[in-house]
Design a protein around this motif. Structure first.
Motif, PDB file in Angstrom:
ATOM      1  N   GLN A 264      21.754  29.181  41.813  1.00 10.08           N
ATOM      2  CA  GLN A 264      22.217  28.186  40.733  1.00 10.08           C
ATOM      3  C   GLN A 264      22.233  26.641  41.297  1.00 10.08           C
ATOM      4  OE1 GLN A 264      26.012  30.170  39.868  1.00 10.08           O
ATOM      5  NE2 GLN A 264      25.471  30.062  37.647  1.00 10.08           N
ATOM      6  N   ALA A 265      21.824  26.677  42.648  1.00 12.89           N
ATOM      7  CA  ALA A 265      21.739  25.346  43.171  1.00 12.89           C
ATOM      8  C   ALA A 265      20.794  24.393  42.494  1.00 12.89           C
ATOM      9  CB  ALA A 265      21.554  25.444  44.620  1.00 12.89           C
ATOM     10  N   GLU A 266      21.109  23.177  42.910  1.00 13.30           N
ATOM     11  CA  GLU A 266      20.103  22.075  42.208  1.00 13.30           C
ATOM     12  C   GLU A 266      18.650  22.389  42.657  1.00 13.30           C
ATOM     13  OE1 GLU A 266      20.426  19.140  40.375  1.00 13.30           O
ATOM     14  OE2 GLU A 266      22.209  20.085  39.510  1.00 13.30           O
ATOM     15  N   ASP A 267      18.564  22.521  44.055  1.00 12.21           N
ATOM     16  CA  ASP A 267      17.221  22.755  44.657  1.00 12.21           C
ATOM     17  C   ASP A 267      16.838  24.273  44.771  1.00 12.21           C
ATOM     18  OD1 ASP A 267      19.334  23.348  46.422  1.00 12.21           O
ATOM     19  OD2 ASP A 267      18.294  22.066  48.165  1.00 12.21           O
ATOM     20  N   ALA A 268      17.279  24.966  43.882  1.00 12.89           N
ATOM     21  CA  ALA A 268      16.869  26.239  43.977  1.00 12.89           C
ATOM     22  C   ALA A 268      15.591  26.688  44.096  1.00 12.89           C
ATOM     23  CB  ALA A 268      17.643  27.012  42.847  1.00 12.89           C
TER      24      ALA A 268
ATOM     25  N   LYS B 235      14.268  26.064  47.694  1.00 12.62           N
ATOM     26  CA  LYS B 235      14.946  26.837  48.325  1.00 12.62           C
ATOM     27  C   LYS B 235      14.461  28.220  48.346  1.00 12.62           C
ATOM     28  CE  LYS B 235      18.194  24.666  50.909  1.00 12.62           C
ATOM     29  NZ  LYS B 235      17.412  23.594  51.011  1.00 12.62           N
TER      30      LYS B 235
END
Lengths: 95, 416
Positions: free
Chosen positions: A31-35, A38
């Motif tokens: 769910q991270a912005e930079d998923a 990553k």
């Protein structure tokens, strides 16, 4: 190579399936912005260490446990073997 | 110095005293237009084609050890272009075409022998898959044919056709495939590059990259700094270690592949033969030894040696198709470190760092690619654009969702 299984004692490496760098335990947050970035790094990029490396081995022809084996990629010498479960817990993972 | 039948004859009559070293041993200059890191097959081929095809001769090839001391000196020497995917097949066909004319091109005897390659078929679905592959090969202009068991029996009567588990039902044959004298490839390219003014500098390890304003402007070496307009890394087997000096992580793991050679035998095998139900391939060298191999060991390693379970697996594969191989005595076995990429396919690309280029990720198929890899890398370095047959070998292909996965097993380098 002989892998000294923490529960079963010394076992032939041929009983195991090799997965790769133990960094694969640390799955990124989807769910991270930079998923996307990553997950690209997680899936495809590797440190590919020359020297001591923590790696995942799966005891397929045994008790089917996942192990973290610390092994030197220049000499094949194994210095520590732990259950992957214990390593993941120590890194703050839940179950 | 050129080679000819007359020269060989003349030297034979005069005590072979006229042969001279075929490349110089120059000291590094402070600056070059292009510095190639790695004097293996691919690095030397790149230098050769840069000089010959693109007219760029202010080039140095830096080598940590001695010329050709890496995987060009420890492979199983097979050439072929029997790939399936459109990102791969035209590239390998380009390579095979360059192999076919290589000796005339660089005037050096590389013992290119198009003795054919047979990929055995053991089941109906495998025949379908190989028929598809045979068609894909023809799309790029390569030759391919499907053989039935009777035709194979005429060629290789010694195979175990009626094996209870893996009967031989046919084969995919590429007649233009074969073997090459691997060391001579490195020597021929080195000589051709040196003759045109390229400096090949041995015992000159690269220890770092020189960066200015975020761009790569040369290398630090064991013999001092060398400035370069373009720096071209070409060190398959050690790619991750070298590119880590530039702060890059690669989609590559290093694995060991073992190979084996038996005592010399009389001519036995008509060409290269591969097992379709396991991983085993074998050919016979001109000296008579059966040269064979199989799977990689499957774990990360930089040690140039493997373990016994894979030796057993390879030998079981050999016994399954060719029981007579059990009577041959093994002379040598060795291991080489492979750049195993995430999709089993290589990279020939610019990096995100200006002035720094990368060629690697050849898995265990780098030898056959040597001429095209050098040609396409030289094309990229000289023109700034990828060659049309190498346009898919980009470093960002995983991010774009465009891997070239011949085997279809995903991001597991040890399964390719």
């Amino acid at each position: 190579m002989i892998i000294d299984h923490p529960l079963l004692g010394p076992r032939d490496a041929a009983e195991f399936v090799y997965k790769g760098d133990a960094a694969l335990i640390d799955r990124p947050d989807w769910q991270a912005e930079d998923a996307a970035d990553k997950f690209h790094e997680y899936m495809y990029l590797r440190d590919n260490v020359a020297g001591e490396m923590a790696e995942l081995w799966y005891h397929e022809h045994g008790d089917r446990s996942w192990l973290v084996v610390t092994r030197n990629t220049l000499t094949h010498k194994i210095t520590s073997v732990e259950l992957a479960r214990d390593v993941a817990r120590r890194r703050g993972r839940g179950k | 110095m050129g080679y000819s039948a007359f020269k060989v004859f003349w030297e034979g009559l005069t005590g072979n005293k006229g042969w001279k070293p075929v490349w110089r041993e120059p000291d590094p200059k402070p600056q070059y237009d292009i510095v190639i890191v790695g004097a293996g097959g691919h690095g030397l081929a790149t230098a050769y084609y840069l000089a010959k095809e693109f007219g760029i001769t202010n080039v140095a090839v830096l080598e940590k050890g001695w010329l050709g001391s890496g995987n060009i000196g420890r492979n199983t020497t097979i050439i072929r272009s029997n790939y399936l995917l459109p990102g791969n097949q035209p590239f390998y066909e380009k390579s095979l075409k360059l192999w076919e004319n290589l000796e005339q091109d660089f005037n050096y005897n590389a013992m290119v022998s198009q003795r054919s390659i047979l990929n055995l078929i053991h089941s109906d679905p495998q025949r379908d898959a190989f028929a598809r592959r045979a068609n894909a090969m023809r799309l790029s202009g390569a030759d391919s044919e499907l053989l039935g068991p009777e035709e194979i029996r005429a060629l290789c009567p010694f195979l175990d056709f009626d094996n209870a588990r893996f009967p031989i039902q046919g084969a995919l044959r590429q007649k233009r495939g074969g073997t090459v004298r691997h060391d001579a490839v490195a020597w021929g390219y080195a000589r051709g590059a040196d003759m045109r003014g390229v400096d090949i500098i041995q015992n000159c390890e690269v220890t770092g990259f020189r960066m200015e304003n975020g761009a790569c402007v040369g290398v630090e070496t064991a013999r001092g700094p060398i400035r370069a307009g373009k720096t071209a890394v070409c060190v398959a087997g050690s790619s991750s270690r070298v590119m880590a000096l530039a702060g890059m992580r690669l989609p590559i793991e290093s694995h060991v592949l073992q190979a084996f050679v038996t005592e010399g035998l009389k001519p036995t095998l008509p060409g290269v033969i591969t097992f379709g139900a396991g991983h085993f391939y074998v050919s016979q060298s001109d000296k008579g030894g059966l040269v064979f191999g199989g799977d990689i060991d499957g774990y990360n390693t930089y040690a140039q040696r493997g373990n016994l379970p894979v030796v057993e697996d390879v030998c079981e594969g050999g016994m399954a198709i060719m029981p007579m191989i059990g009577r041959a005595r093994l002379l040598r076995m060795w291991g080489g470190v492979m750049d195993m990429s995430m999709d089993g396919s290589p990279f020939i690309d610019k990096t995100h760092i200006d002035g720094l280029y990368f060629n690697g990720g050849w898995c265990y198929g780098g030898f056959k690619a040597t001429p095209a890899s050098g040609y396409c890398y030289a094309h990229l370095l000289a023109t700034g654009r990828p060659h049309e047959v190498a346009g898919a070998f980009r470093l960002d292909r995983f991010r774009r969702g465009a891997p070239i996965d011949e085997k279809g097993v995903g991001a597991h380098p040890n399964l390719h």
